[in-house]
Scaffold this active site. Structure first.
Site, PDB file in Angstrom:
ATOM      1  CB  SER A  51      -3.168  19.733   4.729  1.00  0.00           C
ATOM      2  OG  SER A  51      -1.929  19.406   4.122  1.00  0.00           O
ATOM      3  CG  ASP A  83      -5.993  20.352   8.673  1.00  0.00           C
ATOM      4  OD1 ASP A  83      -6.924  20.885   9.299  1.00  0.00           O
ATOM      5  OD2 ASP A  83      -4.814  20.763   8.727  1.00  0.00           O
ATOM      6  CG  ASP A 233       1.430  20.727  10.081  1.00  0.00           C
ATOM      7  OD1 ASP A 233       2.296  19.845  10.149  1.00  0.00           O
ATOM      8  OD2 ASP A 233       1.117  21.262   9.013  1.00  0.00           O
TER       9      ASP A 233
HETATM   10  O1  G3H Z   1      -4.828  22.734  10.509  1.00  0.00           O
HETATM   11  C1  G3H Z   1      -3.708  22.585  11.027  1.00  0.00           C
HETATM   12  C2  G3H Z   1      -3.358  23.279  12.248  1.00  0.00           C
HETATM   13  O2  G3H Z   1      -4.130  24.390  12.457  1.00  0.00           O
HETATM   14  C3  G3H Z   1      -1.894  23.338  12.531  1.00  0.00           C
HETATM   15  O3  G3H Z   1      -1.380  24.581  12.957  1.00  0.00           O
HETATM   16  O4  G3H Z   1       0.965  24.334  12.239  1.00  0.00           O
HETATM   17  O5  G3H Z   1       0.314  26.064  13.854  1.00  0.00           O
HETATM   18  O6  G3H Z   1       0.290  23.671  14.522  1.00  0.00           O
HETATM   19  P1  G3H Z   1       0.143  24.668  13.418  1.00  0.00           P
HETATM   20 ZN    ZN Z   2      -5.497  24.833  10.637  1.00  0.00          ZN
END
Ligand code: G3H
Ligand code: ZN
Length: 285
Positions: A51, A83, A233
């Protein structure tokens, strides 16, 4: 030995054969190593994604460098993806540093502006052979206080998705169907009919964000309805933190980073393997 592959190479295969590629967020070497060893043990393709926050923390040279080393040394196909790129210049920097896939997130804009913002990135990224993911609808954080109507209003409209993909030429689309980033307080309510409706109108691979904490059965169902990339994540972060905390509780005097981080890296690998098994990408390398 293979180099980094593009997002498209992985996602089109996944879409055709009805499984999903796991895209795991990376911030440091241990997380990258955990992801790669999980994917190698299961002979699965995988996406490393950073990210803007991850890039800020580690520095783009380190993240891109580690990603490229992973792609070169791994015996499974690996893509390096940006991301939630919300900034045009950040995306350009990632192209320059060898990312093989980028997300341009213009979900904060109304449809027309999101199309223009996204198309500008698609035209440039495609010129250098890099795949582009975009977002339509708003995938927020977990917010208990929002009403059903407010929730509905943030979700991706299938007809708008058709227009968006046609006009931008984007390679994959992140859709808002009821998942949220972060830790869920209750069980997420996924609008499976909406996934189906979007799938019927849109032919590019669909991406599910906010997938940590989503029950296994829901993930399998989402994949069967046409999701080809699943972003994780929070679950990996939580496993990392638990691993470090448990080790330090038992060994409060330990100062060796290798001993402190090693068990967390192993725990993350096991957690990632479980996700990959659910996604159905085992032996698809
Ligand atoms: O872009 C990253 C994801 O959408 C991660 O989402 O932290 O809920 O797994 P999460
Ligand atoms: Zn996301």
């Amino acid at each position: 030995m293979i180099m980094l592959v593009t997002g498209n190479e992985l996602l089109l295969q996944a879409q055709k054969n009805k499984y999903a590629i796991g895209a795991f967020n990376v911030n440091n070497m241990e997380i990258i190593q955990a992801i790669i060893s999980a994917a190698e043990e299961l002979n699965s393709p995988v996406i490393l994604q950073a990210s803007q926050g991850g890039i800020k923390y580690a520095g783009i040279d380190y993240i891109a460098g580690l990603g490229k080393i992973a792609g070169r040394n791994a015996n499974v196909p690996v893509a390096l993806h940006l991301d939630h790129g919300t900034d045009f210049d950040q995306v350009m920097l990632c192209l320059r540093h060898g990312f093989t896939s980028v997300m341009i997130d213009g979900s904060r804009f109304p449809l027309k502006e999101n199309i223009e913002f996204t198309k500008r990135v698609v035209d440039i990224a495609h010129a250098v052979g890099v795949s582009v993911e975009a977002e339509l609808g708003k995938i927020g954080g977990t917010e208990d206080h929002i009403t059903v109507d407010e929730r509905e209003a943030t979700m991706t409209d299938p007809e708008e998705a058709r227009i968006f993909v046609e006009e931008t030429g984007v390679d994959s689309l992140a859709i808002a169907v009821g998942t949220a980033h972060g830790v869920y307080r209750g069980e997420p309510k996924i609008d499976f009919d909406r996934i189906k409706a979007i799938r019927e109108l849109v032919d590019v691979p669909l991406v599910l964000h906010g997938s940590s904490g989503v029950p296994e059965e829901s993930l399998r169902r989402a994949i069967s309805l046409g999701i080809s990339k699943i972003n994780i994540d929070t679950d990996v972060r939580a496993t990392f933190a638990k691993g470090v905390k448990e080790f330090l509780l038992e060994n409060p005097d330990e100062i060796d980073p290798r001993k402190i981080l090693g068990p967390a890296r192993k725990a993350m690998k096991e957690a990632i393997k479980k996700k990959i098994e659910i996604f159905g990408s085992v032996d698809k390398a």
